[in-house]
Design a protein around this motif. Structure first.
Motif, PDB file in Angstrom:
ATOM      1  N   LEU A   1       0.831  -1.201   0.000  1.00 24.72           N
ATOM      2  CA  LEU A   1       0.000   0.000   0.000  1.00 24.72           C
ATOM      3  C   LEU A   1       0.869   1.256   0.000  1.00 24.72           C
ATOM      4  O   LEU A   1       0.564   2.244  -0.675  1.00 24.72           O
ATOM      5  N   TYR A   2       1.962   1.204   0.729  1.00 17.62           N
ATOM      6  CA  TYR A   2       2.895   2.338   0.755  1.00 17.62           C
ATOM      7  C   TYR A   2       3.493   2.591  -0.624  1.00 17.62           C
ATOM      8  O   TYR A   2       3.583   3.737  -1.082  1.00 17.62           O
ATOM      9  N   PHE A   3       3.895   1.519  -1.308  1.00 16.93           N
ATOM     10  CA  PHE A   3       4.452   1.674  -2.653  1.00 16.93           C
ATOM     11  C   PHE A   3       3.413   2.212  -3.620  1.00 16.93           C
ATOM     12  O   PHE A   3       3.719   3.045  -4.479  1.00 16.93           O
TER      13      PHE A   3
ATOM     14  N   THR B   1      14.404   4.008   2.063  1.00 17.52           N
ATOM     15  CA  THR B   1      13.747   5.039   2.856  1.00 17.52           C
ATOM     16  C   THR B   1      13.699   6.376   2.123  1.00 17.52           C
ATOM     17  O   THR B   1      12.688   7.077   2.135  1.00 17.52           O
ATOM     18  N   THR B   2      14.799   6.722   1.467  1.00 24.76           N
ATOM     19  CA  THR B   2      14.876   8.019   0.795  1.00 24.76           C
ATOM     20  C   THR B   2      14.460   7.965  -0.669  1.00 24.76           C
ATOM     21  O   THR B   2      14.368   9.008  -1.307  1.00 24.76           O
ATOM     22  N   ALA B   3      14.198   6.790  -1.214  1.00 29.48           N
ATOM     23  CA  ALA B   3      13.852   6.666  -2.633  1.00 29.48           C
ATOM     24  C   ALA B   3      12.623   7.493  -3.030  1.00 29.48           C
ATOM     25  O   ALA B   3      12.613   8.108  -4.097  1.00 29.48           O
ATOM     26  N   PRO B   4      11.555   7.545  -2.209  1.00 30.41           N
ATOM     27  CA  PRO B   4      10.385   8.336  -2.616  1.00 30.41           C
ATOM     28  C   PRO B   4      10.659   9.828  -2.752  1.00 30.41           C
ATOM     29  O   PRO B   4       9.840  10.549  -3.332  1.00 30.41           O
ATOM     30  N   MET B   5      11.766  10.330  -2.240  1.00 30.78           N
ATOM     31  CA  MET B   5      12.068  11.751  -2.319  1.00 30.78           C
ATOM     32  C   MET B   5      12.667  12.155  -3.666  1.00 30.78           C
ATOM     33  O   MET B   5      12.804  13.339  -3.945  1.00 30.78           O
ATOM     34  N   TYR B   6      13.029  11.186  -4.501  1.00 31.90           N
ATOM     35  CA  TYR B   6      13.644  11.485  -5.792  1.00 31.90           C
ATOM     36  C   TYR B   6      12.586  11.600  -6.876  1.00 31.90           C
ATOM     37  O   TYR B   6      11.484  11.037  -6.758  1.00 31.90           O
ATOM     38  N   ILE B   7      12.920  12.311  -7.963  1.00 23.47           N
ATOM     39  CA  ILE B   7      11.985  12.495  -9.061  1.00 23.47           C
ATOM     40  C   ILE B   7      11.748  11.178  -9.802  1.00 23.47           C
ATOM     41  O   ILE B   7      10.621  10.863 -10.182  1.00 23.47           O
ATOM     42  N   VAL B   8      12.805  10.420 -10.015  1.00 21.70           N
ATOM     43  CA  VAL B   8      12.686   9.080 -10.586  1.00 21.70           C
ATOM     44  C   VAL B   8      13.295   8.099  -9.594  1.00 21.70           C
ATOM     45  O   VAL B   8      14.003   8.491  -8.667  1.00 21.70           O
ATOM     46  N   ASN B   9      13.024   6.825  -9.799  1.00 16.91           N
ATOM     47  CA  ASN B   9      13.497   5.804  -8.870  1.00 16.91           C
ATOM     48  C   ASN B   9      15.022   5.734  -8.901  1.00 16.91           C
ATOM     49  O   ASN B   9      15.609   5.378  -9.926  1.00 16.91           O
TER      50      ASN B   9
ATOM     51  N   ASP C   1       7.289  -3.976 -10.372  1.00 13.20           N
ATOM     52  CA  ASP C   1       6.494  -2.756 -10.414  1.00 13.20           C
ATOM     53  C   ASP C   1       5.723  -2.554  -9.117  1.00 13.20           C
ATOM     54  O   ASP C   1       5.534  -1.429  -8.660  1.00 13.20           O
ATOM     55  N   LEU C   2       5.244  -3.641  -8.512  1.00  8.57           N
ATOM     56  CA  LEU C   2       4.477  -3.525  -7.274  1.00  8.57           C
ATOM     57  C   LEU C   2       5.342  -3.062  -6.116  1.00  8.57           C
ATOM     58  O   LEU C   2       4.857  -2.417  -5.196  1.00  8.57           O
ATOM     59  N   THR C   3       6.628  -3.403  -6.132  1.00  9.29           N
ATOM     60  CA  THR C   3       7.519  -3.046  -5.033  1.00  9.29           C
ATOM     61  C   THR C   3       8.385  -1.835  -5.368  1.00  9.29           C
ATOM     62  O   THR C   3       9.405  -1.618  -4.725  1.00  9.29           O
ATOM     63  N   SER C   4       7.998  -1.057  -6.353  1.00  9.53           N
ATOM     64  CA  SER C   4       8.745   0.132  -6.729  1.00  9.53           C
ATOM     65  C   SER C   4       8.051   1.366  -6.173  1.00  9.53           C
ATOM     66  O   SER C   4       6.816   1.448  -6.141  1.00  9.53           O
TER      67      SER C   4
END
Length: 255
Positions: free
Chosen positions: A61-63, A107-115, A126-129
């Motif tokens: 759900l977070y992803f 932890t910090t991945a969601p802060m970037y524009i791309v993965n 894709d589900l875990t990205s």
């Protein structure tokens, strides 16, 4: 939808916690009834299942929320800049970088524009990205070029490119944008552009810029720091004298 997602995640964690507490405390009660013992065994199995699935469901759900946030960020950027094609080019350049980001982690991945973790593949990958595929984001933005730009147009482009029947932009945001557009006064785009150019030209004239009209229709605005005697037109290449015009402009200011 963020509120609903937070409630869902909280409910999953709460049910898992209740299952753990019951397993360690309630499950120790002895009973002489086979029926009650069977119910306790069933509850014990459900509790173990929740303990295993709760963190997995919470992470999925977070992803999913993180990916939807990236879509909404693209939609906001397209609406505010009115230039989805340029945003698509920027995404391609960022995604094409080969530089390794050593500081990036889960932890910090969601802060970037791309993965930044460079997750490739499909299905489970894709589900875990934390980010949707960059190629899909680029196709959505490029499909908006040349048409009306807004929340509704991005939502339609998202459904068309992704093949999903449900859009990503909340219906309330689309309705609010349409209502605001109806209340806004109708104004001719050309007259608005002319007023903006007039104000800009006045500011440049105050800064002693020299205006030169070229035969091709281009108007050159030469800054006072220009030292050359001539300057070519950037469109047709025709040379124009600058020093004489600067002196005449200075004389007019002195008069």
């Amino acid at each position: 939808y963020l509120t609903v997602a937070a409630i869902m995640m909280g409910s999953i964690v709460l049910l898992a916690d209740l299952g753990v507490r019951w397993m360690f405390w309630g499950g120790r009660r002895r009973t002489s009834s086979d029926r009650a013992g069977g119910a306790q065994a069933a509850l014990l199995a459900v509790s173990l299942l929740l303990m295993i699935l709760a963190p997995i469901l919470a992470h999925l759900l977070y992803f999913a929320l993180s990916r939807r946030r990236e879509y909404l960020a693209d939609a906001s950027a397209a609406v505010y800049t009115r230039y989805p094609a340029g945003l698509a080019d920027a995404l391609e350049k960022i995604a094409g970088s080969t530089e390794r980001l050593r500081a990036a982690n889960r932890t910090t991945a969601p802060m970037y524009i791309v993965n930044p973790l460079k997750v490739t593949g499909s299905g489970l990958a894709d589900l875990t990205s934390t980010h949707p595929p960059t190629s899909e984001r680029v196709r959505i933005l490029r499909s908006m070029a040349g048409g009306e730009i807004g929340w509704a147009s991005y939502d339609a482009a998202y459904q068309r490119v992704s093949g999903r029947p449900v859009g990503v932009v909340p219906a309330g945001s689309i309705a609010a944008a349409e209502a605001a557009a109806e209340r806004a006064p109708r104004e001719d785009a050309r007259s608005h552009l002319e007023r903006v150019r007039g104000v800009t030209d006045a500011l440049w004239q105050m800064q002693s810029y020299v205006f030169i009209a070229c035969a091709c229709g281009t108007e050159l605005k030469v800054p006072p720091a220009h030292r050359g005697r001539t300057i070519p037109c950037p469109h047709c290449g025709r040379p124009h004298g600058v020093r004489e015009r600067s002196e005449r402009a200075a004389n007019r200011d002195a008069e």
